[in-house]
Design a protein around this motif. Structure first.
Motif: not given
Length: 430
Positions: A315-334
Motif C-alpha cells: 500500500h505504497v500511497l498509504r504507507d510510504c510518506g506524505t511527500e509521495l502521497s502529496g505529489d501523487i495527489a497533485a498529479i491526479n488533481a492536475e
C-alpha cells in the motif's frame, strides 16, 4: 473456444457506431503561411467513443470530467484507508484483495473492477499477464496458477488463450471486462498472438512495462526488441517517460477495429522489483502519466506495491510518506482538472512538431489544447507548427506563463526527459 474469441474480437455495435461517427473533417482552419493549401484537419473521438462505458451494466461514468485514476490490487478493509486513497485523487480500483468490502468504495463514490463478483462492481478483471505465464496458445490449462504447479499440460506447451476463455466464462453478464498484459504482448510475441489477447476477451485493455524501475527491460530481449535489429538500450533510451507512451501505443496498434476500445496505461509508484535499480521519482511518475495520456491512454493504473527499496509495502500511497502521497495527489488533481481536455476529440492534421517531442492536439469548444512531453533525455527546443490561425500568445497551463507565436508557430524548451508542457490556444477551433 473459437466462438468466444470471435465474440470479443468484434466490438459491440454501439461502440462501432460511436467510433465510425468520431472522424469529422473540418474545413475552417487556414494555412499557417497563407501561401499553400491548408492540410486536411479532422477530429477523432477518443478510443471507443465518448459513450463507451455506458453500454455496460453499472459501467464507469462517461462524463467528460471523469478520467479513471486507479490503484492495482488494493485492499478495501479499512474505511480510513479508502478515504485516504480518495484524498490522493484515486477514483477507481482495478482488482481488490479477497477480503475487501467493495461497499467502502461505493460509499465514497469510487469504482471497482474485480475478478471477485460483488454487489458493488463496475467491471470484471481477467487474470493478470497471462501472456507471460501461460503464453499464447490453445493448450490444456491445468487450473494451476504460477508457482503452484505446472500451468499447461504438457508442461512446456502454451495455454494462455484457454486460461482467458475459462476465466471469461465467469464474468457476470453485461459487465465490462478488463485485461492487463505484460511483456509477451509488448515484446516477446509477434503481432498476431498479441492481437488475439488484446481483441478476444476484454472490453478495456492495458499493459505494464515499468521503464524506470525494471532491471531487465533495457535488454535486447525486452525493450531492445523495439529496434529493427534488437540490441541493448542505453540508459537514456530506456529510462525515459516517453516509453510509457510507447507501451500504450503498442497496445493501441493491436486493437481491431482500430481505436474501437479503451487502452489504459500503467505507472509504478514505488519499486516493483527486489533487485530494481531504484524507486521511481515523483517527477518521473508525472511524466509517465502524461506521456501515457498523450499516447491515447483513457485511464491510468498505479502499481501500488513496492518489493524493494526503503519502503516495502503493498500500500505504497498509504504507507510510504506524505511527500509521495502529496505529489501523487497533485498529479491526479492536475489530470482531473484537465479531464474534459483529455476526453475531448483529438485534432489530427492540425499540427507538426519539429523536435524530439511527443504531442497530442485536442479540441474543446472554441479552444485547442496541445499536450506535449519530451521524448529525449537531454535538454532540447521544440517548434510547434499549427495550421490554424493562432492568437499572438498562448497559455502554458499551470506554469504561470505565456508564449508568443509567429507565423503559425511557437517554440518552447524541454529541459529533460521528464518535461511536460500543456498549452491552451484560445480561439483556435480546429
Amino acid at each position: 473456444m473459437d466462438n468466444k474469441r470471435t465474440q470479443r474480437a468484434t466490438a459491440p455495435s454501439k461502440t462501432l457506431l460511436v467510433f465510425s461517427a468520431g472522424l469529422l473533417i473540418m474545413s475552417g482552419c487556414s494555412s499557417a503561411t497563407g501561401n499553400e493549401p491548408a492540410p486536411q484537419v479532422a477530429q477523432r473521438a477518443v478510443d471507443g467513443g465518448g459513450e463507451y462505458y455506458s453500454q455496460f451494466t453499472n459501467g464507469l461514468p462517461d462524463d467528460a470530467g471523469f478520467f479513471p485514476l486507479a490503484l492495482w490490487h488494493e485492499s478495501l478493509t479499512d474505511e480510513a484507508g479508502v478515504q485516504a486513497d480518495k484524498s490522493f485523487g484515486i477514483n477507481t480500483y482495478i482488482e481488490v484483495t479477497p477480503d475487501s468490502d467493495t461497499a467502502m468504495a461505493w460509499n465514497n463514490d469510487m469504482y471497482v473492477l474485480s475478478s471477485l463478483p460483488t454487489e458493488h462492481q463496475n467491471g470484471f478483471v481477467l487474470p493478470d499477464e497471462v501472456d507471460m505465464w501461460a503464453k499464447s496458445g490453445d493448450g490444456v490449462w491445468t487450473g494451476a496458477w504460477p508457482g503452484e504447479a505446472p500451468v499447461c499440460e504438457p508442461e512446456d506447451s502454451r495455454c494462455g488463450y484457454t486460461v482467458m476463455e475459462k476465466s471469461l466464462a465467469k464474468a457476470p453478464k453485461d459487465l465490462a471486462v478488463y485485461a492487463n498484459f505484460g511483456k509477451g504482448v509488448t515484446f516477446w510475441d509477434p503481432d498476431e498472438p498479441g492481437k488475439t489477447f488484446v481483441n478476444s476477451y476484454a472490453d478495456i485493455v492495458s499493459a505494464d512495462n515499468y521503464w524506470f524501475t525494471d532491471p531487465n527491460i533495457c535488454s535486447q530481449h525486452e525493450g531492445g526488441k523495439r529496434f529493427e535489429t534488437p540490441r541493448d538500450m542505453t540508459g537514456d533510451e530506456c529510462r525515459l517517460a516517453a516509453n510509457y507512451g510507447w507501451t500504450v501505443e503498442r497496445i493501441r496498434s493491436l486493437v481491431e477495429p482500430e481505436a474501437s476500445k479503451p487502452v489504459w496505461g500503467f505507472v509504478e509508484i514505488g519499486l516493483p522489483f527486489v533487485d530494481g535499480p531504484r524507486a521511481i521519482t515523483s517527477q518521473e511518475i508525472r511524466a509517465a502519466v502524461w506521456q501515457s495520456i498523450i499516447a491515447g491512454a483513457r485511464g491510468i493504473v498505479y502499481f501500488n506495491h513496492s518489493f524493494g527499496g526503503t519502503c516495502q509495502s503493498q500500500h505504497v500511497l498509504r504507507d510510504c510518506g506524505t511527500e509521495l502521497s502529496g505529489d501523487i495527489a497533485a498529479i491526479n488533481a492536475e489530470v482531473e482538472k484537465m479531464a474534459p481536455v483529455i476526453n475531448a476529440p483529438a485534432v489530427e492534421g492540425a499540427m507538426t512538431v519539429n523536435g524530439p517531442t511527443k504531442a497530442a492536439a485536442k479540441s474543446v469548444g472554441s479552444d485547442m489544447y496541445i499536450l506535449a512531453g519530451s521524448a529525449h533525455a537531454a535538454e532540447q527546443q521544440t517548434e510547434f507548427n499549427v495550421s490554424c490561425e493562432l492568437p499572438r500568445t498562448i497559455e502554458v497551463v499551470g506554469e504561470s506563463r505565456t508564449i508568443r507565436t509567429s507565423g503559425g508557430k511557437f517554440t518552447d524548451e524541454f529541459v529533460d526527459g521528464n518535461t511536460i508542457h500543456l498549452y491552451k490556444i484560445a480561439g483556435a477551433s480546429c
